[in-house]
Design an enzyme around this catalytic site. Structure first.
Site, PDB file in Angstrom:
ATOM      1  N   HIS B  82      12.025  38.071  36.222  1.00  0.00           N
ATOM      2  CA  HIS B  82      12.806  37.932  37.451  1.00  0.00           C
ATOM      3  C   HIS B  82      11.924  38.176  38.664  1.00  0.00           C
ATOM      4  O   HIS B  82      11.120  39.109  38.680  1.00  0.00           O
ATOM      5  CB  HIS B  82      13.959  38.936  37.477  1.00  0.00           C
ATOM      6  CG  HIS B  82      14.796  38.834  38.713  1.00  0.00           C
ATOM      7  ND1 HIS B  82      15.795  37.899  38.858  1.00  0.00           N
ATOM      8  CD2 HIS B  82      14.748  39.515  39.882  1.00  0.00           C
ATOM      9  CE1 HIS B  82      16.338  38.019  40.056  1.00  0.00           C
ATOM     10  NE2 HIS B  82      15.723  38.997  40.694  1.00  0.00           N
ATOM     11  N   ASP B 161      29.095  42.734  40.015  1.00  0.00           N
ATOM     12  CA  ASP B 161      28.040  42.462  40.990  1.00  0.00           C
ATOM     13  C   ASP B 161      28.512  41.485  42.049  1.00  0.00           C
ATOM     14  O   ASP B 161      28.256  41.679  43.239  1.00  0.00           O
ATOM     15  CB  ASP B 161      26.799  41.920  40.293  1.00  0.00           C
ATOM     16  CG  ASP B 161      25.708  41.612  41.309  1.00  0.00           C
ATOM     17  OD1 ASP B 161      25.323  42.548  42.033  1.00  0.00           O
ATOM     18  OD2 ASP B 161      25.291  40.455  41.422  1.00  0.00           O
ATOM     19  N   ARG B 168      29.404  44.538  50.012  1.00  0.00           N
ATOM     20  CA  ARG B 168      28.249  45.120  50.713  1.00  0.00           C
ATOM     21  C   ARG B 168      27.840  44.238  51.891  1.00  0.00           C
ATOM     22  O   ARG B 168      27.487  44.729  52.966  1.00  0.00           O
ATOM     23  CB  ARG B 168      27.074  45.268  49.746  1.00  0.00           C
ATOM     24  CG  ARG B 168      27.237  46.422  48.761  1.00  0.00           C
ATOM     25  CD  ARG B 168      26.263  46.290  47.604  1.00  0.00           C
ATOM     26  NE  ARG B 168      24.877  46.250  48.047  1.00  0.00           N
ATOM     27  CZ  ARG B 168      23.880  45.665  47.373  1.00  0.00           C
ATOM     28  NH1 ARG B 168      24.123  45.067  46.211  1.00  0.00           N
ATOM     29  NH2 ARG B 168      22.662  45.680  47.832  1.00  0.00           N
ATOM     30  N   SER B 183      22.145  45.665  41.224  1.00  0.00           N
ATOM     31  CA  SER B 183      22.590  44.272  41.294  1.00  0.00           C
ATOM     32  C   SER B 183      21.680  43.370  40.458  1.00  0.00           C
ATOM     33  O   SER B 183      22.144  42.567  39.646  1.00  0.00           O
ATOM     34  CB  SER B 183      22.592  43.827  42.761  1.00  0.00           C
ATOM     35  OG  SER B 183      22.824  42.446  42.858  1.00  0.00           O
ATOM     36  N   LYS B 187      22.404  42.053  35.942  1.00  0.00           N
ATOM     37  CA  LYS B 187      22.407  40.659  35.465  1.00  0.00           C
ATOM     38  C   LYS B 187      21.342  40.445  34.391  1.00  0.00           C
ATOM     39  O   LYS B 187      21.552  39.714  33.422  1.00  0.00           O
ATOM     40  CB  LYS B 187      22.220  39.711  36.650  1.00  0.00           C
ATOM     41  CG  LYS B 187      23.497  39.616  37.492  1.00  0.00           C
ATOM     42  CD  LYS B 187      23.333  38.791  38.743  1.00  0.00           C
ATOM     43  CE  LYS B 187      22.512  39.542  39.774  1.00  0.00           C
ATOM     44  NZ  LYS B 187      22.511  38.920  41.105  1.00  0.00           N
TER      45      LYS B 187
END
Lengths: 435, 435
Positions: B82, B161, B168, B183, B187
């Protein structure tokens, strides 16, 4: 203007402008801004605080959110009084007739709300026939004629406060000085008087247990009042024991009448006279505390205060004979049960909030908005801090109708009143005057 | 358990238990807890932070809020990667085929989202026929056979999320380390891989502009991953200029293919190989970086990486000829416009986010969820930081279809690229490995 920018500004420690504060109050009340954004902003305010200017602007924006009471038809300077709340704290019933007797104008709007006993409205309603629902026109007329009147708040007085308070209550943002001060003062400003005397309680029976917190709240509220162009003074007073002897609605009316008859000295009378003195000073009816005190003593001894009380009751539909025969006219509880000391020594401390809770359990107050108050019940205190007691001495009388919670009330009361071998240090009754 | 108690505990600096965290995440997702209470709690978290244990528990509670992807039918260790996002940051297209060629298993689920260009999904979709909507069964089959597959996130992956992020975004609580880390990592954990390599960008084109913030985020995410039982490593890498040359969807596919053909050295290749090395190490396919690097270079020079790319494209319905003839198969913009230097000196800095914004203005990215990406357009960088340029030298090529925003894009680009007489200090490409 964007609400997220306002949230971020406060979150990052910035100072909100009057326009920004107005924007979020207006937007919240109109429904344009959702509660989750206001909740985040309130939490940011909790952490960062608001300075005097922001707090005053917040209060003014809240004040403008609903109806403003127009008292211009009442002659003279209108003076209001507010207590942050305590146990056996029935100063209004004592001071308002006395201030009226000295020429003051007390046009008082009260809210109901939760607590160990009812508020001023509930206490007055324990007098048969007395109605706090008076049209505005009639309210002004009574004040002009009698010098005082007490009615319920109009429905649309500071809707921003109702909304913000409900939100604070469920988001952990109740205990912030600016928000508390703004909540109280916005209602006082909207109620239209020219001068405001505040009684900020501190101690085991007060919202502000610590003296420094009470003084800070007093300072904040006085700054708001003066900033809004109202003469404002606050007294920080002791709430480490019930102020008077009576904790309960009809019981408190009885005690107020005894004081107005000159039969009942004590702390309640002292605090009421101190607050009344400042009401006269702010109204321009006395030059200083000495002069004010003289006038008030005169109103007491001449019976003029008592006369005003009767006139108030009769003007609002109540039975005026209550003044001559309170025991006969006011509702009475079925049983009076003495609560006795089990130890030898001095009354050294009282967990005052627990004494209030005992009265509430007997039915004198409301835990939820739908609770119905029993005007007859409550507690009559027989001892004060520092008193010498022996086992079997009566500490208080419980005035009881429904015995459902009697045992719990007794237990909480006896746990709350500590008896120790040593005499306690005496607290001042009035800690400070904040001008 | 009461949500107000949880808000107050965090507000007052307390540490939330796993049960308390689970309670508020579950309650919010189920609709039992209103958004205003969660908003207040998020703001309290912003001020007080969360420790490593709380952050891990938050992430795990979020992960459990929706579907968990089951990759057990895929043989071997599944490794995910990621990036926190950057400009010309197309490492996945380079590294996934190479890791697959070395025996790794890359079962990648991507989201779409906003940004200067599309995400990996959008880039792959610029290949005619390529579909990221593959049934889970087929996804696992492709990974088993080809070694890699890239599909879109299932609708019910970490609903907590989606809800928390939306809240947020409008309550000023985006920029908190624990919430950002939770967050991202929720995932990754829900996506089911056994090992995770993170690329945390820092610099003028990154969410974390400051290196220390990027390192803190890397630390937080690695702690969460390891705490959740996944082997996790993060590389903190430079994003002070576009990583590759191509900023745009089809353009980035072209550049990735050039790298896989061994024709295109540079920073993008270096970062991709560094990340790929760690993916092999965490998969147990290489003992250390030297061994991993050797295997990856072999996969490049043998053409096995390129073969895997073609196999991926064909397995997901795309036109495999893109590998041999990218220029012929990929969509092309109508015009290619050179952007030239107007000063003499060195390329000393790039406001990299502004370069991304220029590409977005040409149509390469999304500003809102409903925007449609033009796969053909974007920017091809011709110069890098430290390069010597003369007036008239081409800094970049703009690949343009719709000229509506061309002028603004050009202006922002030329303002973003600073040319000064002195050569700038060179940043490391990889600042740190956080294990």
């Amino acid at each position: 203007m964007h609400i997220v920018d306002i949230i971020l500004k406060k979150r990052n420690g910035g100072e909100l402008s009057a326009e920004e504060i107005d924007f979020f109050i207006k937007g919240y009340v109109s429904g344009e801004l959702p509660d989750y954004q206001i909740a985040a902003l309130l939490m940011a305010v909790w952490f960062r605080g608001m300075n005097t200017r922001e707090t005053t602007d917040l209060t003014l924006a809240m004040t403008r959110s609903g109806d403003l009471v127009d008292l211009s038809a009442i002659h003279g300077i209108k003076v209001d009084k507010h207590s942050t709340g305590g146990v056996a704290d029935t100063t209004t019933l004592v001071l308002a007739p006395l201030v009226a007797a000295c020429g003051g104008r007390v046009a008082k709007m009260s809210g109901r709300g939760l607590g160990h006993t009812g508020g001023t409205l509930d206490k007055l309603e324990s007098i048969p026939g007395f109605s706090v629902d008076q049209p505005m026109e009639r309210f002004r007329e009574i004040v002009n004629r009698v010098g005082l009147s007490v009615i319920g708040q109009t429905a649309n007085l500071v809707p921003a406060d109702k909304m913000l308070y409900s939100l604070r209550d469920v988001t952990g943002t109740v205990d912030n000085l600016s928000l508390i001060a703004g909540s109280i003062m916005s209602k006082k400003l909207a109620a239209g008087s020219d001068a405001i005397v505040l009684d900020v309680k501190t101690g085991s029976g007060a919202f502000m247990r610590e003296r420094k917190d009470a003084e800070a709240l007093a300072r904040a509220m006085v700054d708001i009042g003066n900033g809004a162009g109202k003469k404002t003074v606050a007294l920080v007073t002791d709430m480490n024991q019930p102020l008077g002897n009576a904790v309960g609605n009809a019981l408190e009316v009885r005690e107020a009448l005894e004081i107005l008859k000159g039969e009942h000295p004590g702390d309640l009378k002292e605090v009421a006279l101190a607050l009344a003195s400042w009401m006269l000073i702010l109204s321009g009816l006395a030059a200083d505390e000495t002069e004010a005190r003289q006038a008030l003593e005169e109103a007491l001894s001449s019976g003029e205060g008592l006369k005003r009380f009767r006139a108030l009751v009769e003007a609002q539909g109540g039975d005026g004979r209550v003044v001559d025969n309170p025991a006969g006219i006011l509702p009475k509880a079925r049983r009076v049960i003495p609560v006795k000391a089990s130890a030898d020594g001095y009354v050294s401390s009282m967990e005052n909030a627990e004494i209030g809770m005992s009265a509430l359990l007997l039915g004198a107050g409301r835990q939820s908005k739908t609770d119905v108050i029993d005007p007859a019940v409550g507690i009559w205190m027989k001892r004060r801090l520092g008193d010498r007691v022996k086992p079997g001495d009566v500490l208080a009388e419980f005035h009881v109708n429904d015995e459902k919670n009697l045992q719990e009330a007794m237990q909480r009361f006896t746990t709350a009143v500590k008896i120790t071998p040593k005499t306690p240090e005496k607290n001042p009754l009035i800690y400070r005057v904040v001008e």
